[in-house]
Write a protein that holds these residues in place. Structure first.
Motif, PDB file in Angstrom:
ATOM      1  N   GLY A  50     -27.810  46.750  -7.790  1.00  0.00           N
ATOM      2  CA  GLY A  50     -27.151  47.314  -8.953  1.00  0.00           C
ATOM      3  C   GLY A  50     -27.798  46.974 -10.283  1.00  0.00           C
ATOM      4  O   GLY A  50     -28.954  47.301 -10.540  1.00  0.00           O
ATOM      5  N   TRP A  51     -27.009  46.290 -11.117  1.00  0.00           N
ATOM      6  CA  TRP A  51     -27.465  45.937 -12.456  1.00  0.00           C
ATOM      7  C   TRP A  51     -28.716  45.070 -12.412  1.00  0.00           C
ATOM      8  O   TRP A  51     -29.608  45.220 -13.258  1.00  0.00           O
ATOM      9  CB  TRP A  51     -26.337  45.208 -13.202  1.00  0.00           C
ATOM     10  CG  TRP A  51     -26.719  44.804 -14.582  1.00  0.00           C
ATOM     11  CD1 TRP A  51     -26.718  45.587 -15.705  1.00  0.00           C
ATOM     12  CD2 TRP A  51     -27.186  43.515 -15.001  1.00  0.00           C
ATOM     13  NE1 TRP A  51     -27.146  44.869 -16.789  1.00  0.00           N
ATOM     14  CE2 TRP A  51     -27.442  43.579 -16.385  1.00  0.00           C
ATOM     15  CE3 TRP A  51     -27.417  42.303 -14.349  1.00  0.00           C
ATOM     16  CZ2 TRP A  51     -27.908  42.501 -17.116  1.00  0.00           C
ATOM     17  CZ3 TRP A  51     -27.874  41.235 -15.073  1.00  0.00           C
ATOM     18  CH2 TRP A  51     -28.117  41.329 -16.448  1.00  0.00           C
ATOM     19  N   GLY A  52     -28.820  44.183 -11.426  1.00  0.00           N
ATOM     20  CA  GLY A  52     -30.004  43.338 -11.309  1.00  0.00           C
ATOM     21  C   GLY A  52     -31.266  44.156 -11.112  1.00  0.00           C
ATOM     22  O   GLY A  52     -32.310  43.865 -11.705  1.00  0.00           O
ATOM     23  N   LEU A  53     -31.197  45.199 -10.275  1.00  0.00           N
ATOM     24  CA  LEU A  53     -32.364  46.072 -10.094  1.00  0.00           C
ATOM     25  C   LEU A  53     -32.648  46.870 -11.356  1.00  0.00           C
ATOM     26  O   LEU A  53     -33.813  47.132 -11.674  1.00  0.00           O
ATOM     27  CB  LEU A  53     -32.129  47.025  -8.918  1.00  0.00           C
ATOM     28  CG  LEU A  53     -32.446  46.473  -7.535  1.00  0.00           C
ATOM     29  CD1 LEU A  53     -32.149  47.518  -6.476  1.00  0.00           C
ATOM     30  CD2 LEU A  53     -33.880  46.015  -7.430  1.00  0.00           C
ATOM     31  N   ASP A  54     -31.605  47.258 -12.090  1.00  0.00           N
ATOM     32  CA  ASP A  54     -31.830  47.966 -13.356  1.00  0.00           C
ATOM     33  C   ASP A  54     -32.604  47.086 -14.328  1.00  0.00           C
ATOM     34  O   ASP A  54     -33.466  47.577 -15.068  1.00  0.00           O
ATOM     35  CB  ASP A  54     -30.492  48.391 -13.971  1.00  0.00           C
ATOM     36  CG  ASP A  54     -29.805  49.480 -13.151  1.00  0.00           C
ATOM     37  OD1 ASP A  54     -30.494  50.175 -12.386  1.00  0.00           O
ATOM     38  OD2 ASP A  54     -28.574  49.621 -13.280  1.00  0.00           O
ATOM     39  N   VAL A  55     -32.306  45.784 -14.333  1.00  0.00           N
ATOM     40  CA  VAL A  55     -33.047  44.848 -15.189  1.00  0.00           C
ATOM     41  C   VAL A  55     -34.505  44.808 -14.761  1.00  0.00           C
ATOM     42  O   VAL A  55     -35.417  44.882 -15.597  1.00  0.00           O
ATOM     43  CB  VAL A  55     -32.414  43.436 -15.138  1.00  0.00           C
ATOM     44  CG1 VAL A  55     -33.309  42.417 -15.820  1.00  0.00           C
ATOM     45  CG2 VAL A  55     -31.029  43.450 -15.769  1.00  0.00           C
ATOM     46  N   TRP A  56     -34.769  44.705 -13.459  1.00  0.00           N
ATOM     47  CA  TRP A  56     -36.152  44.689 -12.972  1.00  0.00           C
ATOM     48  C   TRP A  56     -36.855  45.997 -13.307  1.00  0.00           C
ATOM     49  O   TRP A  56     -38.060  46.011 -13.615  1.00  0.00           O
ATOM     50  CB  TRP A  56     -36.188  44.420 -11.463  1.00  0.00           C
ATOM     51  CG  TRP A  56     -36.067  42.972 -11.147  1.00  0.00           C
ATOM     52  CD1 TRP A  56     -34.986  42.331 -10.611  1.00  0.00           C
ATOM     53  CD2 TRP A  56     -37.054  41.966 -11.374  1.00  0.00           C
ATOM     54  NE1 TRP A  56     -35.249  41.000 -10.479  1.00  0.00           N
ATOM     55  CE2 TRP A  56     -36.508  40.736 -10.939  1.00  0.00           C
ATOM     56  CE3 TRP A  56     -38.333  41.979 -11.898  1.00  0.00           C
ATOM     57  CZ2 TRP A  56     -37.214  39.543 -11.024  1.00  0.00           C
ATOM     58  CZ3 TRP A  56     -39.041  40.787 -11.977  1.00  0.00           C
ATOM     59  CH2 TRP A  56     -38.474  39.592 -11.539  1.00  0.00           C
TER      60      TRP A  56
END
Length: 200
Positions: A50-56
């Motif tokens: 989710g949001w963690g992949l969006d950050v990456w």
């Protein structure tokens, strides 16, 4: 904290009331579970969601939203993704050929790794082949063919999904500067497969 008792001053260490309050407070604010969740869902790109992949994605410079071809048009089977042969495709009429598609976590992770590989690639064909095989290992054989005329061909021996096509055609895959690229999709057909007729 893992060892909260070590933080209590000696004169209060034997107070059962104070020890109970401090231990209860320590359990209430223990950050170890949160730190584990943070590492699992944000910090580690192989398990982030989710949001963690969006950050990456923002770190390496790619978006979760890709343009996916919605209609296959008349062309040659070895041509660009989305080309169909006689009787299978329609002529391009100038209309919209793509639509926005939000990638799933697994597909977006693959796109992030493709962009990260392009950022750190050393410029050699063996390294590029290794990148392709790690990105599409579960799909089939893929490699780069040097045409020896300042062009190279990405060869994919599998039928790509729309998401595969979007990743491949997005221009994210690494290539040497000044070298033109083309794509060929040649799905492997087992010569021992029985199609109900003779194979020449």
């Amino acid at each position: 904290m893992l060892n909260v008792e070590a933080t209590i001053q000696a004169q209060f260490a034997n107070s059962p009331s104070l020890g109970t309050i401090i231990e209860g407070f320590n359990q209430a604010i223990d950050p170890s579970a949160l730190i584990d969740d943070w590492y699992e869902n944000v910090w580690n790109p192989q398990t982030a969601t989710g949001w963690g992949l969006d950050v990456w994605g923002r770190i390496v410079g790619v978006s979760r939203i890709l343009q996916v071809s919605t209609t296959d048009y008349f062309g040659f089977s070895q041509g660009v993704p989305g080309a169909q042969t006689f009787g299978s495709g329609v002529f391009y009429n100038g209309g919209a050929v793509t639509s926005n598609y939000i990638l799933s976590d697994d597909a977006f992770r693959r796109l992030i790794f493709a962009k990260a590989a392009a950022n750190i690639w050393d410029g050699t064909i063996p390294s590029l082949n290794a990148i392709l095989m790690s990105l599409f290992a579960d799909r089939g054989l893929c490699y780069v063919s040097d045409n020896e005329n300042m062009t190279m061909t990405f060869v994919f021996e599998f039928s790509p999904s729309p998401v595969d096509v979007s990743i491949i055609a997005s221009g994210i895959l690494p290539r040497p500067s000044g070298v033109g690229t083309t794509y060929i999709f040649t799905p492997y057909i087992d010569k021992n497969t029985d199609f109900g007729g003779d194979i020449l």
